[in-house]
Design a protein around this motif. Sequence first.
Motif, PDB file in Angstrom:
ATOM      1  N   CYS A 276       0.828  -1.213   0.000  1.00  0.00           N
ATOM      2  CA  CYS A 276       0.000   0.000   0.000  1.00  0.00           C
ATOM      3  C   CYS A 276       0.861   1.261   0.000  1.00  0.00           C
ATOM      4  CB  CYS A 276      -0.916   0.004   1.230  1.00  0.00           C
ATOM      5  SG  CYS A 276      -2.137  -1.306   1.233  1.00  0.00           S
ATOM      6  N   GLY A 277       1.968   1.237   0.755  1.00  0.00           N
ATOM      7  CA  GLY A 277       2.787   2.430   0.884  1.00  0.00           C
ATOM      8  C   GLY A 277       3.493   2.800  -0.396  1.00  0.00           C
ATOM      9  N   HIS A 278       3.874   1.829  -1.215  1.00  0.00           N
ATOM     10  CA  HIS A 278       4.581   2.108  -2.470  1.00  0.00           C
ATOM     11  C   HIS A 278       3.646   2.274  -3.661  1.00  0.00           C
ATOM     12  CE1 HIS A 278       8.359   0.041  -0.604  1.00  0.00           C
ATOM     13  NE2 HIS A 278       8.120   1.249  -0.105  1.00  0.00           N
ATOM     14  N   GLY A 279       2.351   2.253  -3.386  1.00  0.00           N
ATOM     15  CA  GLY A 279       1.391   2.449  -4.470  1.00  0.00           C
ATOM     16  C   GLY A 279       1.270   1.288  -5.413  1.00  0.00           C
ATOM     17  N   LEU A 280       1.542   0.095  -4.927  1.00  0.00           N
ATOM     18  CA  LEU A 280       1.486  -1.083  -5.789  1.00  0.00           C
ATOM     19  C   LEU A 280       0.086  -1.667  -5.893  1.00  0.00           C
ATOM     20  CD1 LEU A 280       4.791  -2.846  -4.666  1.00  0.00           C
ATOM     21  CD2 LEU A 280       4.416  -1.337  -6.624  1.00  0.00           C
ATOM     22  N   ALA A 281      -0.838  -1.190  -5.031  1.00  0.00           N
ATOM     23  CA  ALA A 281      -2.211  -1.689  -5.123  1.00  0.00           C
ATOM     24  C   ALA A 281      -2.891  -0.993  -6.304  1.00  0.00           C
ATOM     25  CB  ALA A 281      -2.963  -1.396  -3.843  1.00  0.00           C
ATOM     26  N   PRO A 282      -3.406  -1.754  -7.268  1.00  0.00           N
ATOM     27  CA  PRO A 282      -3.929  -1.115  -8.500  1.00  0.00           C
ATOM     28  C   PRO A 282      -5.238  -0.371  -8.285  1.00  0.00           C
ATOM     29  CG  PRO A 282      -4.282  -3.480  -8.553  1.00  0.00           C
ATOM     30  CD  PRO A 282      -3.464  -3.214  -7.341  1.00  0.00           C
ATOM     31  N   ASP A 283      -6.038  -0.775  -7.347  1.00  0.00           N
ATOM     32  CA  ASP A 283      -7.331  -0.112  -7.182  1.00  0.00           C
ATOM     33  C   ASP A 283      -7.730  -0.155  -5.699  1.00  0.00           C
ATOM     34  OD1 ASP A 283      -7.967  -2.769  -6.751  1.00  0.00           O
ATOM     35  OD2 ASP A 283      -8.870  -3.022  -8.740  1.00  0.00           O
ATOM     36  N   ARG A 284      -8.931   0.403  -5.445  1.00  0.00           N
ATOM     37  CA  ARG A 284      -9.428   0.475  -4.067  1.00  0.00           C
ATOM     38  C   ARG A 284      -9.682  -0.907  -3.495  1.00  0.00           C
ATOM     39  NH1 ARG A 284      -9.092   3.463   0.399  1.00  0.00           N
ATOM     40  NH2 ARG A 284     -10.776   2.849   1.845  1.00  0.00           N
ATOM     41  N   ALA A 285     -10.116  -1.832  -4.313  1.00  0.00           N
ATOM     42  CA  ALA A 285     -10.391  -3.187  -3.826  1.00  0.00           C
ATOM     43  C   ALA A 285      -9.105  -3.848  -3.338  1.00  0.00           C
ATOM     44  CB  ALA A 285     -11.037  -4.022  -4.928  1.00  0.00           C
ATOM     45  N   ALA A 286      -7.988  -3.621  -4.032  1.00  0.00           N
ATOM     46  CA  ALA A 286      -6.704  -4.196  -3.605  1.00  0.00           C
ATOM     47  C   ALA A 286      -6.255  -3.584  -2.287  1.00  0.00           C
ATOM     48  CB  ALA A 286      -5.652  -3.975  -4.695  1.00  0.00           C
ATOM     49  N   VAL A 287      -6.492  -2.264  -2.146  1.00  0.00           N
ATOM     50  CA  VAL A 287      -6.131  -1.608  -0.885  1.00  0.00           C
ATOM     51  C   VAL A 287      -6.960  -2.168   0.268  1.00  0.00           C
ATOM     52  CG1 VAL A 287      -6.110   0.585   0.366  1.00  0.00           C
ATOM     53  CG2 VAL A 287      -5.331   0.488  -2.025  1.00  0.00           C
TER      54      VAL A 287
END
Length: 465
Positions: A276-287
């Motif tokens: 999450c911190g490096h912005g690797l989650a592609p969308d809100r569902a991944a977060v």
Amino acid sequence: MAAGWRGSMRSRLSVGIVLLAGIGLLVADTAPVLTLWFYFRHNADSALYQAERTIRAAPGPYVLTAVQQLEPDAFYVAFLSSDGSVTAESVGARVNSRAAKPALPAVVAPGYAQRPIPAAAAGNRTQRYRLLAFDVPPGRSVQSARGAPAEPVARVVVARSLRFDDGVLTWLLGVEIVATVLVLGGIALLSRAVLRVGLRPLRDMATTASAIAAGQLDRRVPVGERQDEAREVGLALNRAFEARERADERLRRFLSDASHELRTPLATIRGWAQTCGHGLAPDRAAVDHAITRIDAEAARMHRLVAAMLQLARLDRVDAASEEPVDLGALAAEAVADVRAIDPDRIVESIVPEHVYVAGDIDQLRRVLQNLLSNALRHTPPEASVSVTVAVTEAGEVALTVADSGPGLDDSAVEQVFERFYRGSGTGGAGLGLSIVREIVEGHGGRIAVRSQNGAVFTATFPRCR
């Protein structure tokens, strides 16, 4: 420092033994001296009274030369006139061919020496007398020699020399002093030798304790075959050292297991946090999924840490609070809770009331909860669970939790109570049954498991009457 302590202790004990022996010898030596002193005094006084009776009964006039013939080395006799002055007297007791007379007052008063009294010799302080004065019948007289003119006599002073008595007492006292010094010297030397041998077990204990403190945990106090206090102390210390070694081993194993168990959830949390911190989650569902996983692993760590804290509290030496607990009623409550949580599960119970054990009610409730939770977690929904409380023939209270599940294999039976053991990969921290065992043993009981048409856990407690 240990050597100095041992030397100081040995010296103090040796001095104490010598002092006690000295007191005993002083009492033992004083008794005969005092006895002999009282005997000599009584003998001298008896001789004076006998002389008084003899002189009183003798017809006058008294002849001084005749009186002097009676024990001249021991007796002194003085004849007094009515005014208290000496009319005639004997030469006195001889000391080294010299006569020593008792020191009398210039004028002997009428009340002088009515009872035997001590008196020193005139000019010789080392010569002592016992002295008695008495009246004679009226009209008596004394002649310095036969045919000499008679002098009137009103009173007589008789003194007995204590030279022989004092000589015997002085000799006896000197012998006893020399003998006492020699005996005390021998006792001092013997006591140091005996204490050196007797304190050897203490030296071994101190050496062993120092070695263990330095890290040699496998060292033990050498214990002999003799049944004495030193052996009992050595055995007690060995038990204490073994308990410490077991505690250290348990701590090392616990820290190793805890670090191993915490490594996985920490790595999982860190991995999802970095995602999450490096912005690797592609969308809100991944977060949201990452947050859910972090929360689940954090909850797992919370349960693990709570169980570890529970075990740490149970590892303390403090005994459980002693109060009567109705184990039957407690088991009935636990069964009712399970039926409320899982109505479809078949839970049988044989739990008579008024079966008491001594212990902590919260910890005993934890035993029931962990055993029932373990049975529910590791058996299929159709498997039944039974709880039984009974008094054994040995007078103990047996709590049995059994299920009709698949049971345990041999390796699981041997390891099921070990910390962080999880059979069949069914999750959990693997500490529930370890907590159960610690609680049961802390209450003076024991727990066992066997696989017989399912898993059967039996905890046995001393009965409280």
